[in-house]
Design an enzyme around this catalytic site. Sequence first.
Site, short mmCIF file in Angstrom:
data_model
loop_
_atom_site.label_atom_id
_atom_site.label_comp_id
_atom_site.label_asym_id
_atom_site.label_seq_id
_atom_site.Cartn_x
_atom_site.Cartn_y
_atom_site.Cartn_z
N ASP A 1 11.50 2.28 109.40
CA ASP A 1 10.76 1.23 108.70
C ASP A 1 10.23 0.12 109.60
O ASP A 1 9.11 -0.34 109.42
CB ASP A 1 11.65 0.57 107.63
CG ASP A 1 12.01 1.55 106.55
OD1 ASP A 1 11.17 2.38 106.19
OD2 ASP A 1 13.17 1.51 106.09
N ASP B 1 17.15 4.12 98.63
CA ASP B 1 17.87 3.95 99.89
C ASP B 1 19.14 3.11 99.64
O ASP B 1 19.22 2.42 98.61
CB ASP B 1 16.91 3.22 100.86
CG ASP B 1 17.27 3.44 102.31
OD1 ASP B 1 18.08 4.33 102.59
OD2 ASP B 1 16.73 2.71 103.17
N HIS C 1 20.02 -0.13 113.11
CA HIS C 1 19.08 -0.67 112.12
C HIS C 1 18.37 -1.88 112.68
O HIS C 1 19.01 -2.90 112.93
CB HIS C 1 19.83 -1.07 110.85
CG HIS C 1 20.00 0.06 109.90
ND1 HIS C 1 18.96 0.63 109.23
CD2 HIS C 1 21.10 0.75 109.52
CE1 HIS C 1 19.40 1.61 108.47
NE2 HIS C 1 20.70 1.70 108.63
N HIS D 1 19.42 7.43 110.13
CA HIS D 1 18.90 6.13 109.70
C HIS D 1 18.58 5.31 110.95
O HIS D 1 18.97 5.69 112.07
CB HIS D 1 19.95 5.39 108.87
CG HIS D 1 20.00 5.84 107.44
ND1 HIS D 1 19.85 4.99 106.38
CD2 HIS D 1 20.17 7.08 106.90
CE1 HIS D 1 19.93 5.67 105.25
NE2 HIS D 1 20.14 6.95 105.54
N GLY D 2 17.92 4.19 110.76
CA GLY D 2 17.65 3.29 111.88
C GLY D 2 16.88 4.00 112.99
O GLY D 2 17.17 3.83 114.17
N ALA D 3 15.87 4.78 112.61
CA ALA D 3 15.20 5.61 113.60
C ALA D 3 13.80 5.13 113.98
O ALA D 3 13.03 5.86 114.59
CB ALA D 3 15.16 7.05 113.11
P1 13P Z 1 14.82 1.17 110.77
O1 13P Z 1 13.80 0.35 110.10
O2 13P Z 1 15.75 0.38 111.63
O3 13P Z 1 14.29 2.35 111.42
O4 13P Z 1 15.80 1.73 109.60
C1 13P Z 1 15.29 2.33 108.48
C2 13P Z 1 16.44 2.81 107.66
O5 13P Z 1 17.35 3.44 108.15
C3 13P Z 1 16.42 2.50 106.24
O6 13P Z 1 17.51 3.06 105.58
#
Ligand code: 13P
Length: 331
Positions: free
Chosen positions: A255, A83, A179, A210-212
Amino acid sequence: MAIKSPKELYRHATENHYGLGAFNTFSWETMMAVMEAAQAAKSPAILQVSMGARKYAGHFKEYVDTLYTLAEQYEVPFFVQHDHCGTFEACREAIEAGCQAVMFDGSHLPYEQNVKETRQVVEYAHEKGVWVEAELGCLPGFEDLVFSEKAVYTDPDLAARFIDRTGCDALAVAVGTSHGGVRSEDYLPLDFELLEEIVKQKPDYPFVLHGAASLPPKLIDACNRQGGQVEYLRNCSEESIARAVALGVKKVNMDVDNFLVFTTAIREFFNTSPDVYDPRKYLKPARDAFRMEVEHKMKEVLNSAGRYPEVKERSREAQDKKSPCAGEGIL
Ligand code: 13P
């Protein structure tokens, strides 16, 4: 089955209309949580490692080797991706360590610079047969070790030109997610019109969110009920992410929900069993909570569960017997 190429898995996701979940791992517990979830849901998954995880785990090459060795124990398919790499050098190291895919994040660079540096990574990576994800547009929040205050949404025309000029294999776009969440009264709106415009530019191309993770308030409540003091930040809802997948997003990174439930399980154990100090006793429920959250995403958000119906069920007891965390007694 176990390890497949990114190309094969993206093709399978496109043909079967689902999103590939990409989950960051940083330890034995989290690697196993993702793989067990995938096996139970009969879903593929992307095993990710970030710069932060790399620092935390140490022995980067051995960490990546372990991902592959462990993945071979499962029947569902995976691939291994690094990543957010902020530099060419970080990408080169990830490729040398054996990652099948790298994400070069030039999203904070001026456009032309992002094109130039992404192109450089693509040329190097493609020679080694490695897949490259790039990013255009900026998500607010912490992106691994980098903080961005403002969102800059992705322009569809620029995105199409960016892909043509760099040759990147997948592109992360900014359409409303963040994120780790931001301060807001409600879930953040996802700009579906913009997403449709982007997808229309290159139908079936691997666009990425991302950031999902959604940070549902009930998950924060559960942690805070166990003594946590987690701030009620907000992100896009699970329904929005599921709709984005239906509109053609092929890879979804999430995540923080997994991290949150992992912590809640440990807090709960400490509150209910303050006399116990065998770490396996609290890491096991933490791993299970992480696994269940990933499984939930596969079933309810990604539409990826059941995509490998030929995978055999494994009983949880059989799994637990093999588990290194389930030992009785202290040693
Ligand atoms: P989140 O943990 O905010 O969903 O983001 C995960 C991510 O995009 C890692 O690259």
